[in-house]
Write a protein that holds these residues in place. Structure first.
Motif, PDB file in Angstrom:
ATOM      1  N   LEU A 141      -6.038  32.330  13.175  1.00 39.76           N
ATOM      2  CA  LEU A 141      -5.818  31.312  13.388  1.00 39.76           C
ATOM      3  C   LEU A 141      -4.644  30.846  12.592  1.00 39.76           C
ATOM      4  O   LEU A 141      -3.613  29.856  13.239  1.00 39.76           O
ATOM      5  CB  LEU A 141      -6.957  30.478  12.847  1.00 39.76           C
ATOM      6  CG  LEU A 141      -8.331  30.443  13.468  1.00 39.76           C
ATOM      7  CD1 LEU A 141      -9.202  29.689  12.516  1.00 39.76           C
ATOM      8  CD2 LEU A 141      -8.319  29.980  14.602  1.00 39.76           C
ATOM      9  N   ALA A 142      -3.945  31.181  11.586  1.00 35.71           N
ATOM     10  CA  ALA A 142      -2.704  30.915  11.135  1.00 35.71           C
ATOM     11  C   ALA A 142      -1.734  31.316  11.612  1.00 35.71           C
ATOM     12  O   ALA A 142      -0.634  30.794  11.893  1.00 35.71           O
ATOM     13  CB  ALA A 142      -2.612  31.795   9.764  1.00 35.71           C
ATOM     14  N   GLY A 143      -1.806  32.406  12.896  1.00 37.61           N
ATOM     15  CA  GLY A 143      -0.943  32.702  13.594  1.00 37.61           C
ATOM     16  C   GLY A 143      -0.541  31.500  14.526  1.00 37.61           C
ATOM     17  O   GLY A 143       0.677  31.627  15.031  1.00 37.61           O
ATOM     18  N   ALA A 229      -8.667  15.259  19.398  1.00 38.36           N
ATOM     19  CA  ALA A 229      -8.978  16.623  19.326  1.00 38.36           C
ATOM     20  C   ALA A 229      -8.707  17.260  17.926  1.00 38.36           C
ATOM     21  O   ALA A 229      -9.578  17.801  17.173  1.00 38.36           O
ATOM     22  CB  ALA A 229      -7.994  17.460  20.143  1.00 38.36           C
ATOM     23  N   LEU A 230      -7.661  16.714  17.075  1.00 31.95           N
ATOM     24  CA  LEU A 230      -7.101  17.033  15.801  1.00 31.95           C
ATOM     25  C   LEU A 230      -8.257  16.563  14.790  1.00 31.95           C
ATOM     26  O   LEU A 230      -8.527  17.320  13.658  1.00 31.95           O
ATOM     27  CB  LEU A 230      -5.721  17.032  15.564  1.00 31.95           C
ATOM     28  CG  LEU A 230      -5.053  18.443  15.557  1.00 31.95           C
ATOM     29  CD1 LEU A 230      -4.729  18.543  16.988  1.00 31.95           C
ATOM     30  CD2 LEU A 230      -3.497  18.250  14.911  1.00 31.95           C
ATOM     31  N   ALA A 231      -8.560  15.361  14.738  1.00 34.94           N
ATOM     32  CA  ALA A 231      -9.641  14.842  14.226  1.00 34.94           C
ATOM     33  C   ALA A 231     -10.943  15.550  14.316  1.00 34.94           C
ATOM     34  O   ALA A 231     -11.534  15.902  13.139  1.00 34.94           O
ATOM     35  CB  ALA A 231      -9.811  13.246  14.456  1.00 34.94           C
ATOM     36  N   LEU A 232     -11.213  16.089  15.382  1.00 29.81           N
ATOM     37  CA  LEU A 232     -12.657  16.875  15.570  1.00 29.81           C
ATOM     38  C   LEU A 232     -12.226  18.114  14.967  1.00 29.81           C
ATOM     39  O   LEU A 232     -13.383  18.461  14.140  1.00 29.81           O
ATOM     40  CB  LEU A 232     -12.830  16.827  17.028  1.00 29.81           C
ATOM     41  CG  LEU A 232     -13.438  15.658  17.569  1.00 29.81           C
ATOM     42  CD1 LEU A 232     -13.679  15.780  19.283  1.00 29.81           C
ATOM     43  CD2 LEU A 232     -14.746  14.813  16.987  1.00 29.81           C
ATOM     44  N   THR A 235     -12.295  18.225  11.051  1.00 31.08           N
ATOM     45  CA  THR A 235     -13.763  17.874  10.480  1.00 31.08           C
ATOM     46  C   THR A 235     -14.596  19.027  10.763  1.00 31.08           C
ATOM     47  O   THR A 235     -15.264  19.413   9.861  1.00 31.08           O
ATOM     48  CB  THR A 235     -14.340  16.659  11.323  1.00 31.08           C
ATOM     49  OG1 THR A 235     -13.553  15.430  11.123  1.00 31.08           O
ATOM     50  CG2 THR A 235     -15.793  16.243  10.826  1.00 31.08           C
ATOM     51  N   ILE A 236     -14.426  19.629  11.994  1.00 30.69           N
ATOM     52  CA  ILE A 236     -15.398  20.809  12.076  1.00 30.69           C
ATOM     53  C   ILE A 236     -14.958  21.878  11.131  1.00 30.69           C
ATOM     54  O   ILE A 236     -15.811  22.771  10.670  1.00 30.69           O
ATOM     55  CB  ILE A 236     -15.222  21.296  13.492  1.00 30.69           C
ATOM     56  CG1 ILE A 236     -15.957  20.238  14.549  1.00 30.69           C
ATOM     57  CG2 ILE A 236     -15.669  22.931  13.849  1.00 30.69           C
ATOM     58  CD1 ILE A 236     -15.690  20.570  15.858  1.00 30.69           C
ATOM     59  N   PRO A 272      -8.413  25.804  11.917  1.00 28.76           N
ATOM     60  CA  PRO A 272      -8.806  25.617  13.449  1.00 28.76           C
ATOM     61  C   PRO A 272      -7.855  24.664  14.062  1.00 28.76           C
ATOM     62  O   PRO A 272      -7.742  24.705  15.272  1.00 28.76           O
ATOM     63  CB  PRO A 272     -10.303  24.996  13.163  1.00 28.76           C
ATOM     64  CG  PRO A 272     -10.168  24.624  11.957  1.00 28.76           C
ATOM     65  CD  PRO A 272      -9.303  25.525  11.157  1.00 28.76           C
ATOM     66  N   SER A 273      -7.185  23.576  13.424  1.00 31.06           N
ATOM     67  CA  SER A 273      -6.452  22.778  13.961  1.00 31.06           C
ATOM     68  C   SER A 273      -5.011  23.141  14.468  1.00 31.06           C
ATOM     69  O   SER A 273      -4.684  22.654  15.325  1.00 31.06           O
ATOM     70  CB  SER A 273      -6.042  21.674  12.999  1.00 31.06           C
ATOM     71  OG  SER A 273      -7.387  20.549  12.485  1.00 31.06           O
TER      72      SER A 273
END
Length: 287
Positions: A141-143, A229-232, A235-236, A272-273
């Motif tokens: 994910l960091a990638g 999308a980034l707010a979701l 939060t997830i 995840p964002s």
């Protein structure tokens, strides 16, 4: 990324002096947060390759924190191949793009599976699965954050992603404290409220529209999609790490950062964002 998870409900008890509603030392948390933001800005503005080095260093610490935390649940993720895989995956993402990132991930997964064979069959599936989970959750994910930095306007893309996640946290916290009454997921994060979630979405949409209009020169509606999308995803990500910590019976992933906890406690919304931001910017604001 903030010192308080987005959308928290206010506590009725009077907080300890010097600490916020979440029981954190807000002065220390704000100081550390400002320092981290300054470090990211310096790495991006002075030499973008330094940002990759910063991400590699943070992910190495994150992998160590997560593998140690997983031991509370009797998961023994192979650490050595994961530590080797972190720089390999991120450097390949920087030099070879998405193909390099995926290749590095697959090689790291194979190394995890082979390395764990040395400890015998007992608990193999449990430990190997934990290792694959760590490789996916942290360096893979960091990638995507590294991939955001690759284009000529990579600095703007990384800062847009980080700023939107920060706005999600700040907007959610403010709305949760002022208006929060309805818990979102009481069994996972009792202080997170639906009102706070609305504040996160509103803040992200505002910053998203501004970014798409004035920075990327794209239609405003792309900023709405990006912000929601980034707010979701933020939060997830926050709820996901809270779920992991509750399952393991721990409060924080580490104690490296005063007022924050560990590196992983600050990355829960960002990881995840990063993937969501990369995919949406590739579609809505292509290079």
């Amino acid at each position: 990324m903030s010192d308080v998870p987005a959308g928290e409900l206010p506590e009725t008890e009077k907080p300890v002096t010097g600490h916020g509603r979440a029981g954190r030392n807000l002065k220390a948390a704000i100081g550390v947060g400002v320092g981290l933001v300054g470090l990211v800005l310096a790495s991006l503005l002075i030499w973008r390759a330094a940002f990759v080095g910063l991400v590699v260093a943070a992910m190495l610490v994150g992998v160590v924190e997560l593998t140690r935390a997983l031991r509370a649940g009797a998961f023994r993720a192979p650490l050595v191949p994961l530590l080797v895989g972190v720089p390999a995956m991120l450097v390949l993402a920087w030099t070879r793009g998405p193909t390099g990132l995926v290749t590095g991930f697959l090689v790291t997964v194979l190394a995890v599976l082979l390395w764990r064979l040395g400890d015998g069959p007992a608990g193999y599936l449990r430990d190997a699965s934990a290792g694959v989970f760590v490789a996916l959750y942290v360096p893979l994910l960091a990638g995507f954050a590294v991939l955001l930095a690759v284009p000529d306007d990579g600095v703007a893309r990384v800062l847009a992603f980080i700023a939107t996640v920060v706005c999600s946290d700040v907007g959610g916290y403010a709305a949760g404290v002022l208006f929060g009454k309805h818990p979102m997921a009481p069994s996972i994060s009792p202080k997170k409220s639906w009102e706070g979630m609305a504040g996160s979405v509103l803040a992200c949409v505002v910053v998203g529209v501004c970014l798409f209009t004035f920075t990327f020169h794209e239609p405003w509606w792309g900023g709405v999609v990006f912000g929601v999308a980034l707010a979701l995803s933020a939060t997830i990500g926050d709820l996901g790490e809270s779920l992991i910590k509750r399952d393991l019976g721990i409060k924080d992933m580490g104690n490296l950062l005063p007022g924050h906890g560990g590196i992983m406690d600050r990355l829960d919304s960002l990881l995840p964002s990063a993937a969501v931001a990369y995919l949406l910017l590739s579609l809505l604001a292509p290079v």
